[in-house]
Structure formats: C-alpha cells, structure tokens
Enzyme design. Structure first.
Site, short mmCIF file in Angstrom:
data_model
loop_
_atom_site.label_atom_id
_atom_site.label_comp_id
_atom_site.label_asym_id
_atom_site.label_seq_id
_atom_site.Cartn_x
_atom_site.Cartn_y
_atom_site.Cartn_z
N GLY A 1 0.36 -8.17 -1.23
CA GLY A 1 1.71 -8.70 -1.43
C GLY A 1 2.60 -7.69 -2.13
N ILE A 2 3.77 -8.17 -2.59
CA ILE A 2 4.69 -7.24 -3.25
C ILE A 2 4.26 -7.08 -4.70
CG2 ILE A 2 7.09 -6.71 -3.81
CD1 ILE A 2 7.96 -8.16 -1.43
N HIS A 3 3.30 -6.20 -4.90
CA HIS A 3 2.88 -5.88 -6.25
C HIS A 3 3.64 -4.62 -6.68
CE1 HIS A 3 0.05 -2.67 -4.89
NE2 HIS A 3 0.07 -3.39 -3.81
N ALA A 4 3.18 -3.99 -7.73
CA ALA A 4 3.98 -2.93 -8.34
C ALA A 4 4.32 -1.80 -7.38
CB ALA A 4 3.26 -2.40 -9.58
N GLU B 1 -0.37 0.71 2.98
CA GLU B 1 -1.70 0.32 2.49
C GLU B 1 -2.65 0.38 3.66
OE1 GLU B 1 -1.83 -3.56 0.70
OE2 GLU B 1 -0.40 -2.99 -0.85
#
Lengths: 99, 594
Positions: A24-27, A98
C-alpha cells in the site's frame, strides 16, 4: 491539508485508480508520489472516500490510509494537469517499482 | 562505581559478546514541551527563528548521518530520508509556525500541538504497517524538541572511544546510525526479540540485549560492563577474573561463528557420507534472499497466508501466481514446497459469514476450510500449478486428519490441472503432492496415508500442541510443551517408518527442526529433510557434518527406550555438550533459539 471534500475546486482530470502494490501507500511510495508531484506545474490531489490529500504532503498521504486494494481518485488541475495525472497513474500501475 | 560483578538479565536480541564502557542516553521521550504565551511581535519573530534553526540543525544532522551510513549500509539510508521528508512536512513544519504566529504559542508548545494532531490522524489509520510510521514522526518530533531545548543536540553518540549504548528505547533510525560507528553493542529497556531494532542489530551484527528493566537507572554512565548477547546477561563492573573468562568466551564464540558461516552454502553431509537437505521456512517472497544468504538447500515450507491477511479482499489468481513464481524462479534449481492456505474461517469474518469459534485450533481451519470454500482453494491451486512451470515445486496440504481429506484435496488439484491443460496453460504434471502430519490422527493413519501422498512433512508445532494437549501461549502450561517428549518421539518414528515402507521422503518443518539440540536424534530417527528459520541453517548444517549416521541412530534408539522427557532432555544435552561443546554453548543463540 488533509481534509474534507471541497466541492468548489474545478478539476481538469478525475481518474479512478487502485492501489495495487503489496504494502500500500507506505513511506516509500508516498515519497515517490511527492517527488513526482514536485516535477509538474499542477495541483495533484488523491481522494479516498471523500477525504483528500495533497500529493506534496507526506504525512497527509500516509494518513489517507491506503493499503493494497484501496480505490482512489486522482484529481488534477493546472497547466500540466494531464501530464501529472498520467505520470501519477503510471507510478501506481508500476506498483512503485516494488518487485 | 557499582558493586563488582552485578548481573542483570534481559532478552538476548543479537548474538555476540562485547566488553566496554557504558554511555547512557538521556531519554528524549521525557522531554516535556513547555508552555508559554508570546506577547510581543518581537517575541514571535524570535520564536519563529528559534523553531527554524532547530529544524535546520535537525536537517543538517540527519543529512550528515545519511551520508555517513550511505557508504557502508546503503539499504538503511531510506529511514533517514524518510525523517528528512517528515521534517519539512506541512503538518510538522508549517503548522507549528502557524501556531506561533496565530495562537501566540512558544515553539515547543506549537510543535507539541502539531505533533498531537498528526498522532490523532494516525490513530484512525487501520493498516498496521502505515500506522506504525507514527514512530518515525515521533522520532523527528523528539529530535526537534531536543534541539529546541538546547540541552542536547539530539541523541548522538559520536565517540572516539568504543562504547556500549544504554537507552530506554532506540528507534530503528538510531540503531542504523551504529553501522560503522564505535558502538560495540547496546542495551535497551524496551523491545523484544522480534522488534525492528533487534532485527536491525542482527543484520548489522551488533550484539544487543533488550527488554532489560531499569537498565538506564541501574547502569551508571562510564561503568565498565560485559554485554552477553547470547544469554541476555549484562555484568556490571566485572572483576578481572570475570573479564578474563568472558574474553575467552568471546573469542571462542567468534571462532565458532566464523567456522559455521564460512561453509553454510555447502551441502550438509554426515561424516559417513549421508546427505541431509537443510531448507528454509519463508513467508514473503523477499525472504528468499535471506534463505540464500544462509545457504538453504531449498524452501521446505512456503507459508501462503500473507496475501490473504494483508488486504480486505481476496487475492486474485494473478497476484498469487506472481508471488509464487518469484519465489520458485529465484530458488531454481532448488525445490520450493508450497503449503496451501493454513488459515481459520475466523480470519475471514468480514468477507464470509463465519461466526468466531470458541476453539479455533480445533475449528474450521487449514485444509478443512479450503475443502469448504472450494472457490478460494481452486484459485490458489491454479496459481501454484502455474508457478510449477517455472521451477521445482511441491505442494502440501496442512492439517490432514483423514484419508478422505487427502483424496478430496488431490481430486480438486487434479481438476484444476485439467482446467489448465484445457486452456493450454503450462504446469508441472508430475508436481509432488504431500500431506502434512500434524494431527495425531494422521500419525495413527500414516501407513495408509503414505499410499495417498508423494511425501510427508511433519509440522511439529501443531503436532506437539495436539499430541500433548498443550497451548504454548498459556503460561500455566507452556513449560510442558516438550519436543523430545517420548510420545512425540514415537510418533516421529512411526511416520518415518511409514514413509520408508512406502518409499516416500519424510520432511520436518516445525521449530523443532531448527534446534541444534534435537538434530542428532532427528537424524537418527531417519528424517530426510529439515526445514527451519533461515538464520538457523548454518548451525544445523555444521551439526550434521560432524555426526555419523550410525552414532545418531544409536542415540535415537537409546532415547526411544527412555520413558520420561526429563531423561531424554538430559541425555540429549549431555551428549551434545560432550561431543560438541561449542555448539552446545553457542549453537542455540546463533540459531536464534531461546
């Protein structure tokens, strides 16, 4: 600022996208989004269930809480709205690199 | 000066022994933001300047650290980059400035209020991973508060002398700063074996003890101390005799570690030429790298629950296939054993209409769940079959308790294969299909099950739990969870014998397989493959290489004759300490077992 939906803003582009990368939209993705947004003359907003985050704000992007599978709307306005939205959609589609 | 040779005990988090002087880090968490109202314009301007210079200083410090680490450990720089971004984020930069200007607040209180708002926002985040980033925001907040106080310029520990850090807690960013520094090791009051900080210490190979209560109060700055990351012991003001003893122990450990890791990628063959497969248990595709680093001969257990737990919807066949293919390709030509979904219906409450179960360990889980929800199962079977076209894949079904279950599962696999064949999608038609032996009923039936399976894999964690009726999470009975219990040993023997009779290999993939103490007996019982946490592989291989199969068989036979677990445990320990004093002393710590 992360906040309520603003009805008044006229957007030139409104696209639906999905968060497909695993984490997901992590750092890191959030930082990539910020870097990308900085390259365009455009206001680039991500909206989830009526909540908006400006793509130039890391913590607002994180606070939007977007794990894999989240539906988002890209909203863009300004001189390079189209290019910016396209580039952003591309970043999501490539799953932020990713592997 | 503390009294001599005082011993404190914490949790060993990263193996190794160091001797040095303590540097106790002041606790930035206790920095309290002070509250003051500003009355004049001049005061405001001065306050804005003070805040901005605190940010500038933090920016300079973080940049310097980043460059320092980048040379040696580029993989750890992203944390510092993240902190740099947070530092200039609107919520933590523009907001405090606005509070100073509009609400007449001093810089500390303005920053505190801004941080509290971010914290509130993050409290509402559901995704645990994203939510966890509040730690990074807090770390930046504390750094700024420290800069504003003027008393400390953040928590730095540059030193020309080697030192041992003592702190209430260390953030992963602070831990990453230790790379290539004079820090010999560290001690914290908080944290556990699997905390981020502990994992980073292991990857940097810095000895560490965590979870040591009151460490910052008990340890006086400048004190000499011994940190034993193997046992979790910290010895304050050690006397000369103790220092001498630990210096020797340190040397022995380091020699042992070198010897064990040097040959970890070579095959494990007993002294009399009998090869044993030593494999890794993995959960994420990324863990393949770890498996390779530690010299795994393949993946003996690939857990597949992650994609199902991670997101609110079911993963698609394409997503599953993508993950499996990555692992299979990366391990090629070595074998990858994929375990089908081992999950309970209770985990799917939001998506499926299942009520919470009173006793989930005995409930609708693993193969039972998959046979009930055949659409979910079919999707996974297709993904595994498709991945089998890209390397050496085996599939195994968890929690098999009857022949009928095994047959039905195989029929569904056959049907999925048939579909793929009709669609001209490639897969391995000879994919070996295994039964996991983890229910006592399966042990009793293992001779007939062996005719239905291409291999067995003994899942000791569940098998021991069910056979001894012990919930390891229950402190009242946890000590009765005994892998070498005679009942467990006889079960393993029975399963191996059934495998031999049917000519199929018998693997073991529970934690029992990764403990050096159990290896001689498992070898002697005739287990063909051992699968474990990647970190344990080098030690286990070195044990195997130093044993004769005959000797191991003799040991197993003796152990099988014993009637109490106490006898067997004593026997195994004694034998190990006689034959391999180094492994007995250091092996478990290096394998990550405590």
């Amino acid at each position: 600022m992360h906040g309520k939906h603003q009805e008044s803003e006229p957007y030139e582009v409104e696209w639906e996208i999905w968060v497909e990368n695993r984490l997901g939209i992590h750092a890191r993705p959030a930082a990539q989004i910020m870097n990308l947004a900085a390259q365009f003359d455009a206001t680039l907003i991500l909206e989830k269930d009526g909540l908006q985050a400006n793509t130039r704000e890391l913590l607002a992007l994180l606070a939007l809480d977007c794990p894999q599978g989240t539906r988002l709307v890209i909203k863009a306005s300004g001189a390079e709205a189209w290019q910016a939205a396209q580039a952003l959609a591309g970043l999501f589609a490539r799953k932020f690199g990713e592997t | 000066m503390s009294e001599q040779n005082r011993i404190l005990k914490g949790i060993p988090a990263s193996p190794g022994i160091v001797i040095g002087r303590a540097r106790v880090l002041s606790d930035l968490g206790d920095f309290r933001a002070s509250y003051r109202l500003l009355f004049t314009e001049e005061e405001k301007i001065a306050e804005i300047k003070r805040f901005e210079s605190a940010v500038d200083q933090a920016h300079a410090d973080l940049t310097r650290l980043k460059e320092k680490i980048a040379a040696e450990f580029p993989e750890h720089t992203h944390l510092l980059e993240l902190h740099l971004l947070i530092l200039k984020d609107q919520m933590l930069y523009d907001e405090p400035l606005r509070f100073i200007k509009e609400s007449n607040l001093n810089a500390e209180w303005a920053l505190y209020r801004a941080f509290e708002r971010v914290r509130e926002l993050f409290n509402r985040i559901e995704d645990p991973y994203i939510k966890g980033r509040i730690q990074d925001v807090e770390s930046v907040y504390r750094r700024l508060l420290g800069n504003l106080s003027g008393k400390s310029s953040g928590r730095y520990y540059y030193s020309s002398e080697p030192l041992i850090l003592v702190a209430r807690d260390l953030s992963p960013a602070e831990t990453s700063q230790m790379a290539g520094s004079k820090v010999l090791g560290f001690i914290t009051e908080r944290g556990g074996k699997t905390s981020h900080t502990a994992i980073m210490a292991q990857s940097l190979e810095i000895p560490a003890v965590v979870g040591l209560d009151n460490a910052t109060r008990e340890i006086i700055p400048g004190d000499e101390l011994i940190l034993d990351g193997l046992t979790g012991r910290v010895i304050l003001s050690p006397g000369n005799g103790v220092i001498k003893k630990y210096r020797a122990r340190k040397q022995e450990f380091e020699a042992f570690k070198d010897a064990v890791t040097r040959s970890s990628s070579a095959p494990a063959v007993t002294l009399d030429g009998h090869p044993v497969q030593v494999l890794a248990n993995i959960e994420l595709p990324e863990e393949v790298q770890l498996a390779q680093k530690y010299g795994a001969d393949g993946v003996g257990l690939y857990r597949t629950e992650f994609l199902y737990m991670r997101q609110p919807r079911m993963p698609t066949e394409a997503e599953l296939f993508e993950d499996y293919r990555r692992v299979v390709e990366a391990m090629q030509p070595r074998q990858v054993t994929i375990r089908t979904l081992d999950i309970g219906g209770d985990k799917f409450i939001s998506r499926l209409e299942y009520a919470p179960e009173m006793n989930p360990a005995l409930g609708l889980r693993a193969i039972r769940f998959c046979l009930r929800e055949q659409e979910i199962f079919r999707t996974q079977l297709r993904a595994i079959l498709r991945a089998s076209a890209f390397g050496q894949v085996r599939i195994m079904f968890p929690l098999i308790s009857s022949v009928q279950e095994m047959r039905t599962a195989r029929e569904l696999l056959q049907a999925a294969a048939q579909e793929l064949a009709e669609q001209d999608i490639p897969f391995d038609p000879n994919l070996p299909v295994g039964a996991m032996i983890e229910v006592p009923a399966a042990v009793t039936l293992c001779r007939v099950l062996a005719r239905e399976a291409d291999f067995f894999s003994i899942g000791t964690n569940d098998l021991i739990q069910y056979a001894l009726a012990i919930d390891r999470g229950n402190k009242m009975v946890a000590s009765m969870y005994q892998p070498l219990h005679p009942a467990v040993m006889h079960m393993i023997q029975q399963v191996v014998a059934a495998g031999r009779e049917a000519g199929i290999p018998v693997a073991m993939c529970g934690e029992m397989a990764g403990d050096p103490l159990h290896i001689p007996i498992l070898l002697g019982l005739g287990v063909d493959e051992l699968s474990m946490n990647a970190m344990a592989i080098p030690v286990i291989k070195s044990v195997i290489r130093q044993f004769n199969l005959d000797e191991a068989r003799e040991m197993a036979a003796k152990a099988l004759d014993m009637v109490t677990v106490e006898e067997i445990n004593d026997f195994a320990s004694q034998k190990m300490s006689e034959r391999f004093p180094e492994i007995f002393r250091f092996g478990s710590a290096l394998a990550g077992i405590q």
